[in-house]
Scaffold this active site. Structure first.
Site, PDB file in Angstrom:
ATOM      1  N   LYS A  36      12.927  26.810  41.147  1.00  9.67           N
ATOM      2  CA  LYS A  36      13.788  27.455  42.122  1.00  9.67           C
ATOM      3  C   LYS A  36      13.048  27.631  43.448  1.00  9.67           C
ATOM      4  CE  LYS A  36      16.343  27.357  38.484  1.00  9.67           C
ATOM      5  NZ  LYS A  36      16.514  28.422  37.520  1.00  9.67           N
ATOM      6  N   ASP A  62      11.504  38.458  34.303  1.00  9.45           N
ATOM      7  CA  ASP A  62      11.815  37.174  34.927  1.00  9.45           C
ATOM      8  C   ASP A  62      12.084  37.458  36.410  1.00  9.45           C
ATOM      9  OD1 ASP A  62      13.049  34.853  35.910  1.00  9.45           O
ATOM     10  OD2 ASP A  62      13.896  34.340  33.956  1.00  9.45           O
ATOM     11  N   TYR A 100      19.711  34.517  32.621  1.00  8.72           N
ATOM     12  CA  TYR A 100      19.957  33.085  32.692  1.00  8.72           C
ATOM     13  C   TYR A 100      20.538  32.610  31.347  1.00  8.72           C
ATOM     14  CZ  TYR A 100      19.028  28.124  33.100  1.00  8.72           C
ATOM     15  OH  TYR A 100      19.153  26.765  33.123  1.00  8.72           O
ATOM     16  N   ARG A 131      -3.577  18.224  28.384  1.00 11.31           N
ATOM     17  CA  ARG A 131      -2.619  19.149  27.778  1.00 11.31           C
ATOM     18  C   ARG A 131      -3.173  20.570  27.815  1.00 11.31           C
ATOM     19  NH1 ARG A 131      -2.445  17.954  22.362  1.00 11.31           N
ATOM     20  NH2 ARG A 131      -3.732  19.788  22.038  1.00 11.31           N
TER      21      ARG A 131
HETATM   22  C1  PLP Z   1      16.670  28.484  36.093  1.00  7.75           C
HETATM   23  C2  PLP Z   1      16.219  29.734  35.472  1.00  7.75           C
HETATM   24  C3  PLP Z   1      15.447  29.727  34.308  1.00  7.75           C
HETATM   25  C4  PLP Z   1      15.111  28.445  33.559  1.00  7.75           C
HETATM   26  O1  PLP Z   1      14.260  27.636  34.302  1.00  7.75           O
HETATM   27  P1  PLP Z   1      14.225  26.026  34.163  1.00  7.75           P
HETATM   28  O2  PLP Z   1      13.162  25.645  35.126  1.00  7.75           O
HETATM   29  O3  PLP Z   1      15.596  25.539  34.548  1.00  7.75           O
HETATM   30  O4  PLP Z   1      13.902  25.706  32.755  1.00  7.75           O
HETATM   31  C5  PLP Z   1      15.001  30.949  33.823  1.00  7.75           C
HETATM   32  N1  PLP Z   1      15.308  32.103  34.433  1.00  7.75           N
HETATM   33  C6  PLP Z   1      16.064  32.148  35.551  1.00  7.75           C
HETATM   34  C7  PLP Z   1      16.361  33.458  36.185  1.00  7.75           C
HETATM   35  C8  PLP Z   1      16.548  30.973  36.109  1.00  7.75           C
HETATM   36  O5  PLP Z   1      17.303  31.020  37.210  1.00  7.75           O
END
Ligand code: PLP
Length: 383
Positions: free
Chosen positions: A198, A173, A101, A48
């Site tokens: 992604k 982000d 998001y 962890r």
């Molecule tokens: C998908 C996404 C998230 C969240 O990520 P997860 O892996 O689905 O928890 C955060 N920010 C952006 C821009 C995203 O496209």
């Protein structure tokens, strides 16, 4: 060394015992210590807190974002949570991009507000709106650029300057463009967030997240959260993500070229009302896109003439494109944000920031460009 060389080699060394060129999956819970006095001599105690496969991915992402250190998480949302937890306490305030998001908005409004944190969802594409939103108790500015799903851009350098002058961290982000096309830390940001689900994974195989920090102070704060809250990425996910990351730039180049071709096709189609893609001359923030990123990415959106009903018919009529959440994968995915990714954002808030009922989001994949265009073309005939 160039980005493509680094994405393959950074963080990876042949396994010291076998020479295995691919980092093994260290699928273990615990690590046997030599003696009480030499506790942690090899750097690991419990998975962890840290795991060698996860560490290798963290080193790779640190190099690619040109940061100080990285921590990886079970999901992108866990990564965003770690940043909120490391910077905010009850009574504090944060400024967040008004388009982001949907899960980010939900996390702030449905959970952190309950714990006494205040948020302003500001138009971060306008630096003076960010300055105006700041309060004495503001402890974080979190922006997303390009924003999901409208692709609105935030000027990373301008917002970082405002943040630095007030001693507030600026977290970005960077999921949509990845460090191949945009490196927020080099533009003055303090923290970079990724949903590795992604483009880093890129193959629709995992969910994961990452936080890259600019200095040891932020790394210590965030690494403490990673361990204390138990949100670390699993070794198997780290291994798959690392394999994906080795081809990131090649996929991004090809998917972006596909996206440009698809955007031009849609823009010239009589049944399409409008198309938004940062690579098109018609993109309203073209100059900022050129200034802070070296590529346009592979996300676009469009509206079909006939509004939401026509858009839904199109999404049901596509065959090669998959109607699904997620983005950044080799498969082209088509998404209706209002029903899917942004369903938990209130209708008034969605309308205010431009997430219309007719907005169709397309994550352009790695298929042959003509096949994607042919699929959209036949679907447009049916709407
Ligand atoms: C998908 C996404 C998230 C969240 O990520 P997860 O892996 O689905 O928890 C955060 N920010 C952006 C821009 C995203 O496209």
């Amino acid at each position: 060394m160039g980005f493509t060389t680094k994405q393959i080699h950074a963080g990876v060394r042949p396994d010291p015992i076998t020479g295995s060129i691919v980092t093994p999956v260290y699928q273990t819970t615990t690590y046997v210590q030599e003696s009480v006095d030499q506790y942690l001599a090899k750097g690991y105690s419990y998975s962890r807190s840290a795991n060698p496969t996860v560490t290798a991915l963290e080193h790779k992402l640190t190099v690619l974002e040109n940061g100080h250190a990285c921590t990886c998480y079970s999901t992108g949302m866990a990564a965003i949570q770690a940043v909120l937890q490391a910077s905010l306490s009850a009574g504090d305030h944060a400024v967040i991009s008004d388009v982001a998001y949907g899960g980010t908005y939900r996390l702030c409004t449905k959970i952190y507000q309950r714990f006494g944190v205040e948020f302003t969802f500001a138009d971060t594409s306008n630096p003076s709106a960010v300055s105006a939103a700041l309060r004495d108790n503001t402890r974080l500015i979190l922006t997303e650029t390009p924003a999901n799903p409208t692709l609105k851009l935030t000027d990373i350098a301008a917002i970082s300057e405002i943040a630095t002058s007030k001693g507030i961290p600026h977290a970005v982000d960077n999921t949509f463009l990845t460090p191949y096309y945009q490196r927020p830390l080099e533009l003055g940001a303090d923290i970079v967030i990724h949903s590795t689900t992604k483009y880093f994974d890129g193959h629709n195989a995992t969910v994961g997240g990452a936080v890259v920090t600019k200095n040891a102070q932020w790394d210590d704060a965030i690494r403490f959260i990673q361990n204390a809250t138990g949100v670390i990425m699993s070794p198997w996910v780290a291994w798959l993500t690392m394999q994906g990351a080795k081809t990131l730039s090649v996929r991004m180049d090809r998917q972006s070229a596909n996206a440009m071709a698809v955007a031009k096709f849609l823009e010239s189609h009589s049944k399409v009302e409008r198309v938004c893609y940062p690579g098109l001359a018609s993109f309203s923030q073209r100059e900022l896109a050129r200034r802070q990123s070296s590529g346009s990415g592979a996300m676009l959106w469009f509206e079909v003439r006939g509004g939401a009903q026509a858009g839904k018919r199109l999404m049901d009529a596509v065959e090669l494109c998959s109607l699904a959440e997620n983005l950044g994968s080799v498969e082209t995915l088509i998404t209706h944000p209002v029903t899917m990714t942004h369903a938990d954002v209130e209708p008034e808030e969605r309308a205010r920031v431009g997430i219309t009922d007719g907005l169709v989001r397309l994550s352009v994949g790695l298929e042959d460009e003509q096949d994607i265009i042919d699929d959209l073309s036949q679907a447009l005939e049916l709407v």
